[in-house]
Design an enzyme around this catalytic site. Structure first.
Site, PDB file in Angstrom:
ATOM      1  N   ASN A  13       1.010  -1.162   0.116  1.00  0.00           N
ATOM      2  CA  ASN A  13      -0.015  -0.078   0.226  1.00  0.00           C
ATOM      3  C   ASN A  13       0.866   1.302   0.109  1.00  0.00           C
ATOM      4  OD1 ASN A  13      -2.351  -1.516   0.180  1.00  0.00           O
ATOM      5  ND2 ASN A  13      -2.764  -1.289   2.461  1.00  0.00           N
ATOM      6  N   CYS A 130       2.640   6.591  11.803  1.00  0.00           N
ATOM      7  CA  CYS A 130       1.653   7.438  11.005  1.00  0.00           C
ATOM      8  C   CYS A 130       0.699   8.163  12.030  1.00  0.00           C
ATOM      9  CB  CYS A 130       0.616   6.283  10.159  1.00  0.00           C
ATOM     10  SG  CYS A 130      -0.048   4.987  11.166  1.00  0.00           S
ATOM     11  N   PRO A 182     -20.749 -16.343   7.590  1.00  0.00           N
ATOM     12  CA  PRO A 182     -19.864 -16.446   8.638  1.00  0.00           C
ATOM     13  C   PRO A 182     -18.640 -15.327   8.630  1.00  0.00           C
ATOM     14  CG  PRO A 182     -19.910 -18.465   8.127  1.00  0.00           C
ATOM     15  CD  PRO A 182     -20.550 -17.495   6.786  1.00  0.00           C
ATOM     16  N   ARG A 235      -8.507   1.085  16.605  1.00  0.00           N
ATOM     17  CA  ARG A 235      -8.690   0.508  15.391  1.00  0.00           C
ATOM     18  C   ARG A 235     -10.284   0.992  14.888  1.00  0.00           C
ATOM     19  NH1 ARG A 235      -4.763   0.800  12.084  1.00  0.00           N
ATOM     20  NH2 ARG A 235      -3.509  -0.980  13.047  1.00  0.00           N
ATOM     21  N   HIS A 242      -6.767   8.442   9.344  1.00  0.00           N
ATOM     22  CA  HIS A 242      -6.337   8.162  10.813  1.00  0.00           C
ATOM     23  C   HIS A 242      -7.117   9.671  11.384  1.00  0.00           C
ATOM     24  CE1 HIS A 242      -4.438   4.690  10.492  1.00  0.00           C
ATOM     25  NE2 HIS A 242      -3.231   5.050  10.956  1.00  0.00           N
ATOM     26  N   ASN A 315      -3.403   8.521   6.216  1.00  0.00           N
ATOM     27  CA  ASN A 315      -2.299   7.804   6.900  1.00  0.00           C
ATOM     28  C   ASN A 315      -1.263   7.096   6.149  1.00  0.00           C
ATOM     29  OD1 ASN A 315      -4.795   6.164   6.891  1.00  0.00           O
ATOM     30  ND2 ASN A 315      -3.256   4.602   7.172  1.00  0.00           N
TER      31      ASN A 315
END
Length: 344
Positions: A13, A130, A182, A235, A242, A315
Site C-alpha cells: 500500500n 503514522c 460467517p 482501530r 487516521h 495515514n
C-alpha cells in the site's frame, strides 16, 4: 539534477503510494527502481503513465542509487538498511526499526527539519509512526507559541494502517454481515466490521500498547522530551485516514482563536473549523490529500491553559509515503546529497 530512487516494498500500500507521490510532485528522478521480495519479482507497478517491473531486493546493487525509500517492515529494514547505507545510498525508512536509534534522525519536515543533518552517521533517516506524524504537525506551532506541558490523545485509526490484509478483512467482514455469511477474524484480534478495537500492536508490561508507546517516544524525540503524553490507540472500520481527539495543556495562556490563527499559517496544516453541521473534516474527506486537517478547536475547560482539537490525515500519505518523499526533498533542498551518477 536528477536522482536514482529505489523503493523497497513497492507492491505494498505505502510503496504504491510513494510511486504516486513521486510522480505527482514532479520529484527529480533519473530512474525509479521498484523492489520487493523474490516472490513479487516480475510484477508491475504504475508510475504516472508508465508500468515498471518489480525487481528482487536480494539481487539489487545499490552502489549507484541515491535514495532508497524503504517500506517493507521492520525485519527487512533491520537487515537491509545498514547494508544499503554502507553502499552510500541514503535510506528513508518507514518502519519502526530505526526510530529510536540515537544515531538515526527521526524527521517530520514541518516539525524538526534541522535534525536531518545527522543522517550521515548511518545513512539512514526514520519516518515516524503514522499516528505520530499528523499529531506533531498540529502540535509544533502551538508548542512554539505557548509551550506544551501535557497531551492526552485518543486515536481512531483506519485499517489501512495494518496493510492490505487489514483492508481486505474489513471488506470481507462487511460483505459477510450484509449477506449473512460467517464473519472470520484473521488480522485483527476481534471483528472490525461495525466495531471498534481499543488495541493496536502488542501489549506492554504497563498496560499500554506498543502503538501508544510509539506516540510518546516519537513526540518526545521530535518535538520536546519534556512533553508528557498519554495515548489510547483504537482501530476503527475506516479504510483510509487516521483521526485523533487531542487535549493539550500549555504552560502559557492560549485561546482557541489564537490557536486557529496559528494553525492556519502553519506548514502542513489546514484548518476547517466551523461551529455548524459538517463544519469539520472526517477521514473520508482527508483521503487522498496531503494536509493535516484540524477541526473542533476549542478551549478545554477542565484545565488551565487547555485546548481540545480534532486532527485528521491520510495515514498512507502524510503518515507514511508523503512524509518519506518530503524527507527526500529536504535532503535535496538543503544540498545534503548530490546525484552519484553526476559525481561519477
Amino acid at each position: 539534477m536528477s536522482f536514482k530512487i529505489a523503493i523497497v516494498g513497492a507492491t505494498g500500500n505505502v510503496g504504491r503510494e510513494m510511486l504516486n507521490i513521486l510522480e505527482e510532485r514532479g520529484f527529480p528522478t533519473s530512474e525509479i527502481v521498484p523492489l520487493a521480495s523474490r516472490r513479487s519479482a516480475g510484477q508491475e507497478v504504475s508510475y504516472g503513465d508508465k508500468m515498471l517491473k518489480v525487481r528482487a531486493l536480494d539481487h539489487y546493487d545499490f552502489s549507484d542509487t541515491d535514495i532508497c525509500l524503504m517500506s517493507a517492515g521492520g525485519t527487512i529494514s533491520k537487515e537491509w538498511s545498514p547494508k544499503i547505507g554502507a553502499q552510500g545510498c541514503v535510506v528513508i525508512d518507514n518502519s519502526s526499526a530505526w526510530r529510536y536509534d540515537q544515531d538515526v534522525p527521526l524527521i517530520v519536515p514541518e516539525v524538526n527539519p534541522d535534525a536531518i543533518a545527522g543522517f550521515r552517521k548511518k545513512n539512514i533517516i526514520a519516518n515516524p509512526n503514522c499516528s505520530t506524524a499528523q499529531l506533531v504537525v498540529a502540535l509544533k506551532p502551538l508548542h512554539e507559541k505557548a509551550r506544551i506541558k501535557r497531551v492526552v490523545v485518543s486515536t481512531y485509526q483506519s485499517v489501512s494502517g495494518a496493510g492490505k490484509e487489514g483492508m481486505d478483512e474489513l471488506f470481507e467482514q462487511t460483505r459477510g454481515v450484509f449477506v449473512a455469511d460467517p464473519v472470520t477474524v484473521k488480522k485483527f484480534t476481534k471483528r472490525i466490521a461495525f466495531n471498534v478495537i481499543p488495541h493496536i500492536d502488542v501489549f506492554m508490561e504497563d498496560g499500554y500498547t506498543k502503538e501508544e508507546w510509539k506516540m510518546v517516544a516519537e513526540t518526545k524525540k521530535m518535538l520536546d522530551p519534556k512533553i508528557k503524553l498519554t495515548a489510547t490507540a483504537v482501530r476503527v472500520p475506516v479504510f483510509i485516514g487516521h483521526s485523533e481527539a487531542v487535549n493539550i495543556e500549555f504552560e502559557q495562556p492560549i485561546t482557541a482563536d489564537e490557536a486557529r490563527d496559528i494553525l492556519r499559517d502553519a506548514p502542513g496544516c489546514l484548518v476547517v473549523d466551523k461551529h455548524e453541521d459538517g463544519g469539520y473534516v472526517t477521514p473520508h474527506e482527508a483521503a487522498g490529500d496531503d494536509a493535516t486537517y484540524i477541526s473542533r478547536i476549542r478551549e478545554d475547560i477542565t484545565v488551565e491553559n487547555g485546548l481540545a482539537l480534532w486532527v485528521v490525515s491520510d495515514n498512507l500519505r502524510k503518515g507514511a509515503a508523503l512524509n518519506a518523499v518530503q524527507i527526500a526533498e529536504l535532503l535535496i533542498g538543503r544540498n545534503l546529497i548530490a546525484p552519484r551518477a553526476q559525481a561519477a
